[in-house]
Enzyme design. Structure first.
Site, mmCIF file in Angstrom:
data_model
loop_
_atom_site.group_PDB
_atom_site.id
_atom_site.type_symbol
_atom_site.label_atom_id
_atom_site.label_comp_id
_atom_site.label_asym_id
_atom_site.label_seq_id
_atom_site.Cartn_x
_atom_site.Cartn_y
_atom_site.Cartn_z
ATOM 1 N N HIS A 95 11.225 35.308 -17.862
ATOM 2 C CA HIS A 95 11.277 36.636 -17.201
ATOM 3 C C HIS A 95 10.567 37.766 -18.539
ATOM 4 C CE1 HIS A 95 12.623 35.876 -13.676
ATOM 5 N NE2 HIS A 95 13.995 35.328 -13.899
ATOM 6 N N ASP A 97 18.572 35.125 -16.946
ATOM 7 C CA ASP A 97 18.705 34.417 -15.737
ATOM 8 C C ASP A 97 17.574 33.203 -15.939
ATOM 9 O OD1 ASP A 97 17.094 36.970 -15.511
ATOM 10 O OD2 ASP A 97 17.333 35.858 -13.520
ATOM 11 N N GLU A 98 17.277 32.327 -15.280
ATOM 12 C CA GLU A 98 16.015 31.480 -15.715
ATOM 13 C C GLU A 98 15.387 31.666 -16.362
ATOM 14 O OE1 GLU A 98 15.417 32.528 -10.726
ATOM 15 O OE2 GLU A 98 14.703 34.155 -11.918
ATOM 16 N N ALA A 99 15.590 30.945 -17.495
ATOM 17 C CA ALA A 99 14.992 30.152 -18.420
ATOM 18 C C ALA A 99 15.039 29.244 -18.892
ATOM 19 C CB ALA A 99 15.778 31.102 -20.025
ATOM 20 N N HIS A 100 14.520 29.098 -17.775
ATOM 21 C CA HIS A 100 13.739 27.275 -17.570
ATOM 22 C C HIS A 100 12.398 26.519 -18.644
ATOM 23 C CE1 HIS A 100 15.991 28.369 -13.777
ATOM 24 N NE2 HIS A 100 14.813 28.887 -13.183
#
Length: 531
Positions: free
Chosen positions: A273, A336-339
């Site tokens: 993000h 979060d959401e550290a894809h």
């Protein structure tokens, strides 16, 4: 919602406690004014720990004064109360440090805790007693709800201004009762944030989590990295002008929140993000090439360069400056959401960044993915999973909780306030499902995650993501009527939770929202007043 005026400009020197009889005209026809019934003690949201109705009500009249005992902070609470009541009642309601008064705010030792209070009401007056000023402030919110909804209007109303007789004893279930506002996807001004703070205060919420950075915008000035705000904050979802807070702006938000007994929890989301930061400084990227600014709504495509020392210089500078602006205990580092970050790199990043937070005197909060690394001692993990989240992921969180990591519960399919109510809701998203009012309220934080000790649950937070929201009116529509339910889950004892009773109490809040100018979703699950 018209915002409450500032407290009295000069502070009185407060003396010892005394009686409170004058200005206390007994309620009834002899007192003049319209006939009316007092709001029952059992209609409060959040439900108090104990409410015992009894005796005649107290009537606020032109003779009423507000007496406050000996502290500057308590005096400010008295000024806040007077500013709330004066426009609608038309009364002077002087705040005094001595003599007798119809409303009394007093600090006293006792088993009230840091935020608890006792409210005593009878025909001769109302007394709110607490150990700390925060407890007085929460007691004032209870008094506010016991008055007619018209008390919220900013012009003189006919009254009568009755407060039901009885005793309320109250203290929160959880110390952490939060709401998050995403100012990154769409930017919200200082005035808009203050409006939301006032709405949160009415329901005894005590944490304002500000999501200050994301792919679409960087919203806080950082002197050592000026392009973050100047360039990274120059847009938002849909390509609007964006914006950012100067340090003075941020300090004003912190000050205003503190005046309503809310602690600001700033978040800089890392290592994912981060597109706004990566676009602002090419050397934060592994390839040295800055991506363009982003105005869409996809997630998981950006990552800081974990292998570069420059990344940790950046993290240190940002955390140092933000910590210096933030008097509260916490600093949220996202996670979060550290894809686009490998698991090994994610662990390395968290192992290096968490000590930076501690170095500057703050406690780490991270989204629950931080439990995939090694949460720092004292860190809090914010759980945002769903009922359908995998058992393995839930167990990872539970295992961290059993080893000392505290949890803030924000299940997305329960208390994400940006989720659509139904398929027909024009605003919001639906990736976590549709979240009607009952679903948002009808769960027990203390027993929500299997294998988590009840003592590990530190509280509840209701996030408001802003991909589809750009105005205060839109925020209100998505927050109300779900926000008061999240507040009750955080404040009220578990034994007080029950949908059938709650929906009636919630419905009774509607005239107050109307008076405050708060638009809300008229859920068919709630028996709203006619008209």
């Amino acid at each position: 919602m018209a915002r409450v005026r500032r407290v009295l400009g000069s502070l009185l020197l407060v003396t010892a406690a005394g009686a409170f009889a004058t200005g206390a005209t007994p309620a009834g026809p002899a007192s003049g004014g319209q006939a009316g019934a007092a709001t029952p003690l059992g209609r409060l949201v959040p439900a108090p720990a104990s409410a015992q109705p009894g005796g005649a009500p107290y009537r606020i009249t032109a003779a009423t004064r507000i007496r406050v005992d000996g502290s500057r902070e308590a005096l400010r609470v008295g000024g806040y109360l007077a500013d709330l009541l004066r426009p609608s009642t038309g009364y002077r309601l002087p705040v005094t440090a001595h003599g007798t008064a119809g409303i009394r705010l007093r600090l006293a030792s006792g088993s009230y805790g840091a935020e608890g209070y006792r409210l005593d009401s009878g025909p001769r007056g109302v007394t709110i007693t607490a150990r700390e000023p925060a407890g007085l402030f929460h007691g004032v919110q209870t008094l506010r709800q016991l008055l007619p909804a018209a008390v919220e209007k900013r012009s003189a109303q006919p009254g009568p201004w009755l407060v039901a007789g009885g005793v309320v004893r109250d203290a929160p279930r959880y110390a952490y009762r939060g709401a998050m506002l995403d100012v990154s996807r769409h930017f919200f001004t200082v005035g808009q944030v203050k409006r939301y703070i006032d709405e949160l205060a009415l329901y005894k919420i005590n944490k304002l989590h500000l999501h200050l950075s994301d792919d679409q915008g960087w919203r806080i000035a950082v002197d050592s990295w000026p392009r973050l705000a100047a360039y990274g904050g120059s847009t938002e979802v849909g390509g609007g002008p964006g914006g950012h807070y100067s340090k003075a702006d941020y300090r004003e938000i912190v000050r205003y929140a503190a005046s309503r007994y809310l602690e600001v929890v700033p978040e800089i989301d890392m290592p994912g993000h981060t597109n706004a930061a990566l676009a602002s400084y090419a050397d934060l990227n592994c390839d040295g090439a800055a991506p363009p600014l982003y105005t869409g709504t996809k997630v998981g495509f950006s990552s800081l360069c974990v292998s570069k020392q420059r990344t940790y210089d950046f993290a240190n500078d940002v955390i140092r400056e933000l910590a210096a602006l933030t008097p509260g205990r916490y600093l949220h580092i996202g996670g979060d959401e550290a894809h686009s970050t490998s698991h090994d790199d994610y662990v390395k990043f968290m192992d290096r960044v968490q000590p930076i937070v501690a170095k500057y005197g703050k406690t780490v909060i991270g989204w629950h993915q931080i439990t995939a690394a090694s949460p720092a001692k004292g860190a809090l993990a914010q759980y945002w999973g769903l009922d359908s989240t995998s058992a393995a992921e839930k167990e990872q969180v539970a295992q961290a909780a059993r080893h000392g990591t505290g949890l803030i519960l924000s299940p997305a399919d329960r208390v994400y306030l940006d989720m659509k109510y139904t398929k027909d809701t024009p605003l919001g998203l639906a990736w976590a499902g549709y979240v009607e009012v009952r679903r948002s309220y009808d769960w027990n934080p203390g027993a929500y995650l299997a294998g988590v000790p009840a003592s590990a649950v530190r509280g509840v937070e209701a996030p408001m993501w802003s991909e589809t929201l750009s105005t205060s009116a839109q925020v209100d529509t998505m927050a109300f009527p779900r926000l008061p339910g999240a507040a009750e889950l955080g404040w009220s004892p578990a034994a007080a939770h029950g949908w059938d009773a709650y929906k009636a109490r919630l419905a009774a809040q509607a005239p107050r929202w109307d008076a405050l100018g708060i638009g809300y979703y008229r859920s068919p699950q709630v028996p709203w007043p006619a008209g």
